[in-house]
Design a protein around this motif. Structure first.
Motif: not given
Length: 167
Positions: A48-77
């Motif tokens: 669960i990722r929660y961004a402070f200071g953003v409208p709630f609908a945009d503040a909360v994101r949920v992702s699974d490990p595989l989606s997170a890996v795909a999102f971070q593709a090419g990054n050092s992490i």
């Protein structure tokens, strides 16, 4: 010193395994990221990722490990997220063993491997892999300080199950 009596080792192994799948293995607060703050709470099978200071609908994101890996593709992490995926897979196997143990205790107990030790080993392996993922998050440029909350519990649960007197 005996922490757990042998007759309670099986139920304890099942309960600790189930609890391990519910605890966040990592919590990270990242301040001043793109002008705001972000809180990451990583559970074994989702984050669960929660961004402070953003409208709630945009503040909360949920992702699974595989989606997170795909999102971070090419990054050092990316490698940290890949380690998380391996840790989640190990915990998934432990969860399947625990469910089988709970449902068919006699059959699992009569197998070639002690299920309590097996679950202890799987929790230890998951804890070690997720500890590596935490280290990689901390050293690969991820903003904030990752706190390995659940990793400590996984390793403690593993030690407890691996040292139970099963005589």
């Amino acid at each position: 010193m005996v922490w757990v009596r042998s007759e309670y080792a099986g139920p304890l192994a099942v309960v600790l395994t189930l609890l391990s799948t519910l605890l966040p293995w990592n919590v990270t607060y990242s301040g001043n990221v793109s002008g705001g703050s972000v809180l990451f709470v990583r559970f074994p099978f989702f984050q669960i990722r929660y961004a402070f200071g953003v409208p709630f609908a945009d503040a909360v994101r949920v992702s699974d490990p595989l989606s997170a890996v795909a999102f971070q593709a090419g990054n050092s992490i990316q490698v940290a997220y890949e380690a998380w995926t391996v840790g989640a897979a190990v915990l998934g196997v432990a969860l399947l063993v625990a469910v089988a143990y709970y449902a068919r205790e006699d059959a699992v107990e009569s197998g070639p491997v002690d299920p309590v030790r097996l679950l202890g080993g799987l929790l230890g392996l998951a804890g070690a892999v997720l500890a590596v993922a935490t280290y990689l998050l901390a050293t690969r440029g991820f903003p904030g300080v990752p706190i390995p909350v659940g990793v400590a519990f996984l390793l403690a649960f593993a030690v407890l199950l691996l040292t139970v007197d099963r005589t």
